[in-house]
Write a protein that holds these residues in place. Structure first.
Motif, PDB file in Angstrom:
ATOM      1  N   LYS A  41       0.889  -1.371  -0.022  1.00 29.58           N
ATOM      2  CA  LYS A  41       0.016   0.063   0.104  1.00 29.58           C
ATOM      3  C   LYS A  41       0.778   1.298   0.015  1.00 29.58           C
ATOM      4  CE  LYS A  41      -1.913  -1.385   3.938  1.00 29.58           C
ATOM      5  NZ  LYS A  41      -1.147  -2.565   4.307  1.00 29.58           N
ATOM      6  N   THR A  42       1.890   1.279   0.988  1.00 32.30           N
ATOM      7  CA  THR A  42       2.811   2.599   0.856  1.00 32.30           C
ATOM      8  C   THR A  42       3.540   2.573  -0.271  1.00 32.30           C
ATOM      9  OG1 THR A  42       3.104   2.339   3.314  1.00 32.30           O
ATOM     10  CG2 THR A  42       4.905   3.435   2.180  1.00 32.30           C
ATOM     11  N   THR A  43       4.008   1.381  -0.803  1.00 37.73           N
ATOM     12  CA  THR A  43       4.682   1.259  -2.140  1.00 37.73           C
ATOM     13  C   THR A  43       3.751   2.082  -3.255  1.00 37.73           C
ATOM     14  OG1 THR A  43       5.941  -0.695  -1.409  1.00 37.73           O
ATOM     15  CG2 THR A  43       6.090  -0.174  -3.554  1.00 37.73           C
ATOM     16  N   PRO A  83       2.335  10.922   4.396  1.00 39.19           N
ATOM     17  CA  PRO A  83       2.998   9.758   4.676  1.00 39.19           C
ATOM     18  C   PRO A  83       2.844   8.745   5.854  1.00 39.19           C
ATOM     19  CG  PRO A  83       4.481  11.372   4.717  1.00 39.19           C
ATOM     20  CD  PRO A  83       3.327  12.005   4.663  1.00 39.19           C
ATOM     21  N   GLN A  84       2.948   7.694   5.854  1.00 40.92           N
ATOM     22  CA  GLN A  84       2.949   6.868   6.833  1.00 40.92           C
ATOM     23  C   GLN A  84       4.111   7.193   7.763  1.00 40.92           C
ATOM     24  OE1 GLN A  84       3.267   2.437   6.123  1.00 40.92           O
ATOM     25  NE2 GLN A  84       2.179   2.126   7.967  1.00 40.92           N
ATOM     26  N   GLY A  85       3.825   7.353   9.014  1.00 43.92           N
ATOM     27  CA  GLY A  85       4.650   7.752  10.155  1.00 43.92           C
ATOM     28  C   GLY A  85       5.033   9.179  10.093  1.00 43.92           C
ATOM     29  N   LEU A 156      -3.421   9.656   1.616  1.00 44.38           N
ATOM     30  CA  LEU A 156      -3.153   9.680   2.945  1.00 44.38           C
ATOM     31  C   LEU A 156      -2.827   7.905   3.401  1.00 44.38           C
ATOM     32  CD1 LEU A 156      -6.082  11.381   2.776  1.00 44.38           C
ATOM     33  CD2 LEU A 156      -5.632  11.940   5.187  1.00 44.38           C
ATOM     34  N   ASP A 157      -1.611   7.991   4.119  1.00 46.02           N
ATOM     35  CA  ASP A 157      -1.077   6.746   4.576  1.00 46.02           C
ATOM     36  C   ASP A 157      -1.394   6.457   6.121  1.00 46.02           C
ATOM     37  OD1 ASP A 157       0.001   4.033   4.542  1.00 46.02           O
ATOM     38  OD2 ASP A 157       1.659   4.647   3.544  1.00 46.02           O
ATOM     39  N   GLU A 158      -2.460   5.484   6.570  1.00 41.96           N
ATOM     40  CA  GLU A 158      -2.372   5.262   7.907  1.00 41.96           C
ATOM     41  C   GLU A 158      -2.587   6.509   8.811  1.00 41.96           C
ATOM     42  OE1 GLU A 158      -1.314   1.649   9.315  1.00 41.96           O
ATOM     43  OE2 GLU A 158      -0.793   0.778   7.386  1.00 41.96           O
ATOM     44  N   PRO A 159      -3.194   7.563   8.598  1.00 41.12           N
ATOM     45  CA  PRO A 159      -3.435   8.851   9.255  1.00 41.12           C
ATOM     46  C   PRO A 159      -3.673   8.671  10.691  1.00 41.12           C
ATOM     47  CG  PRO A 159      -5.373   8.905   8.009  1.00 41.12           C
ATOM     48  CD  PRO A 159      -4.419   7.508   7.371  1.00 41.12           C
TER      49      PRO A 159
HETATM   50 MG   LIG Z   1       2.515   1.080   4.717  1.00 43.53          MG
END
Ligand SMILES: [Mg+2]
Ligand SMILES: Nc1ncnc2c1ncn2[C@@H]1O[C@H](COP(=O)(O)OP(=O)(O)OP(=O)(O)O)[C@@H](O)[C@H]1O
Lengths: 232, 308
Positions: A41-43, A83-85, A156-159
């Motif tokens: 997903k992030t990729t 981004p995630q994190g 939005l990556d795991e906000p």
């Molecule tokens: Mg991810």
């Protein structure tokens, strides 16, 4: 404008992670990406941002081929990335993080005001270094930084990762506001009830392969797909 | 000469060295901090600045100040231009890989050095200072007649040396303002902190790198322009500033601008004082020993952050 992933393959160095993935995010719609940890997903979001070289396929925004541009041109077309994190510029102040967001598309004081009005907590902390913010405030800043682009597409990556309920609902409200403003939104989210609440459509990813893309209604009625791809 | 005046002379000499060293080391620190490139060719940009300064100063007739001002503009531009070329042609192509860039900058070092030997030659050549009046300094003593002010023989400095100290201070403050207040400074700091996110927010990282590499070289060249009326321009003069800059950057903390300046003042002053009272060799030995101690007991440097 519609964002289209047209059969993209991508990875890290020689390791391929995404295999011929196609997706479409339409204006005023939330597309959720669901898949297990490490599914890609992030990729996928990084590939959209041009942060990974594509092995094949194209990323299109309307008629513009984002994947043919140097990565730093992608945000200038109105792609906001959370981004995630969070990935804030930790040693810069809140004000400077926002300034970087504004620079991306040459936005000015007016946009800054609009964004700070959405997150009053940030306004009180403008001269504070980003790394000294609480987790929730950091997520607000990461969101604010992306909104400074006045984006047409928001990734939005795991906000809501690691946030308390009040913060989660703030993020949700923001997503709603953006959707109503006609922004095309791709949301990576692990919390199923958040997905069921927010998504218009859900796309499943399994080991870097695109699987079913369904209206969220389908999932509300029948949890079989969830069981199959995320194991719940 | 008595101890007091002797010490003050040593401090003044040290301060001139510290001023020039702070500028040179700042360039090295900037390049490492933002690009993570250990620039072994840094001293050659210093040398390039010096010989371009000689070339410009001798080809402009009239008052030496004209030549000096022209050199202060042209030398950093030439060194910066050569550095940008090196960045585009070499560093970018090895993708700024930390190990590859060390080898690549060693190559750049020899190319610049040998080109200087071929064109400028092996001679050491002086540049005339723009102004250089001697200032005698006063000292005091409590003699039989009570408190007395007098001018000891040989106790003095030159206006040019004072100018070097002042000019370096102004450039350092200016550079700090540039980094902390300007838009380009912000872009450079964001790139340093997270290159990928900088890209995701529209910052053309490879152009920032070229700019930073050029700026680093320009700072070294500017330091050389300041020092070349005191020392002479020579094609092998890059070694010392490179070594001292590394010492300063390691003691100050890699990539920490504040640490670099504090360490430059520390090393520059102690180098001056020890050289005057004992010997330059001892000064270098002590500085190197200090680096060893820092590396053992505080590897992140005095002002560096502990790696997470
Ligand atoms: Mg991810
Ligand atoms: N920088 C990298 N270098 C090499 N492989 C990577 C890198 N980043 C991710 N991967 C690999 O790519 C695959 C997909 O990772 P990705 O981060 O896209 O997963 P994800 O779906 O976002 O997972 P999560 O839900 O845990 O965030 C994983 O197998 C991961 O190990």
């Amino acid at each position: 404008m519609t964002l289209r992933l047209d059969g993209i393959s991508a990875g890290y160095g020689p390791v391929q992670v995404l295999f011929d993935l196609s997706l479409e995010a339409r204006p005023g719609e939330v597309l959720c990406l669901l898949g297990r940890n490490g599914a890609g997903k992030t990729t996928t979001l990084k590939a959209i941002m041009g942060l990974l070289p594509l092995m094949s396929g194209r990323v299109l925004l309307g008629a513009a081929e984002l994947s043919a541009m140097p990565a730093h041109e992608v945000p200038k077309h109105g792609i906001g990335y959370i981004p995630q994190g969070r990935r804030l510029f930790t040693e810069l102040t809140v004000a400077e993080n926002i300034e970087v967001g504004l620079l991306a598309r040459g936005r000015g004081a007016e946009t800054r005001e609009k964004v700070l009005t959405m997150f009053p907590r940030l306004r009180e902390r403008l001269s504070q270094r980003a790394e000294t913010l609480s987790g929730g405030e950091q997520q607000m800043l990461a969101t604010a930084r992306a909104l400074c682009l006045e984006p047409e597409v928001l990734l939005l990556d795991e906000p809501t990762e690691g946030l308390q309920p009040s913060m989660i609902s703030l993020i949700r409200d923001t997503v709603d506001v953006m959707r109503d403003a006609g922004v095309a939104i791709i949301l990576v989210e692990q919390r199923i009830e958040a997905v069921l609440n927010l998504a218009d459509r859900v796309a499943f990813i399994e080991n870097g392969h695109g699987r079913e893309v369904v209206d969220v209604e389908v999932l509300r009625r029948d949890k079989a797909l969830l069981q199959k791809y995320v194991g719940i | 000469m008595e101890f007091g005046p002797h010490l003050i002379l040593a401090i003044l000499e040290g301060a001139v060295g510290a001023a020039v060293l702070a500028l040179t080391a700042l360039g090295l620190s900037l390049v490492f901090g933002i690009m993570r490139v250990v620039n072994v060719a840094h001293g050659e940009f210093f040398m390039l600045g010096a010989i371009v300064a000689w070339w410009v100063a001798t080809s402009i007739a009239g008052h030496p100040a004209l030549g000096f001002v022209a050199a202060a503009v042209v030398a950093p531009l030439v060194a910066g231009g050569v550095a940008v070329l090196g960045d585009r042609l070499v560093l970018k192509r090895v993708h700024y890989d930390p190990e590859a860039t060390i080898v690549a900058t060693i190559g750049i070092l020899y190319i610049i050095q040998q080109l200087a030997l071929m064109t400028y030659g092996p001679e050491a050549r002086p540049v005339e200072p723009p102004f250089n009046s001697r200032i005698a300094l006063p000292w005091f003593e409590f003699g039989e007649t009570g408190f007395e002010i007098y001018y000891p023989w040989g106790f003095g400095t030159t206006t040019y040396k004072l100018f070097v100290i002042g000019a370096a201070a102004v450039i350092l403050v200016g550079f700090w303002l540039f980094l902390s207040r300007s838009r380009i400074g912000l872009v450079m700091r964001a790139t340093q902190l997270d290159r990928e996110m900088a890209t995701a927010f529209g910052i053309p990282v490879s152009r920032v790198y070229s700019l930073v590499f050029g700026l680093g070289a320009a700072l070294a060249a500017l330091a050389a322009v300041l020092i070349v009326p005191i020392q002479q321009a020579h094609y092998l003069m890059g070694g010392d500033p490179l070594l001292l800059s590394f010492i300063v950057v390691i003691i100050g903390g890699l990539g920490s601008i504040r640490g670099t300046i504090v360490a430059a003042v520390l090393i520059g002053l102690s180098d001056g004082i020890i050289s005057v009272f004992f010997s330059p060799t001892l000064a270098k030995i002590i500085a190197t020993l200090l680096v060893a101690l820092v590396l053992v007991f505080r590897p992140q440097g005095l002002f560096g952050k502990k790696p997470a």
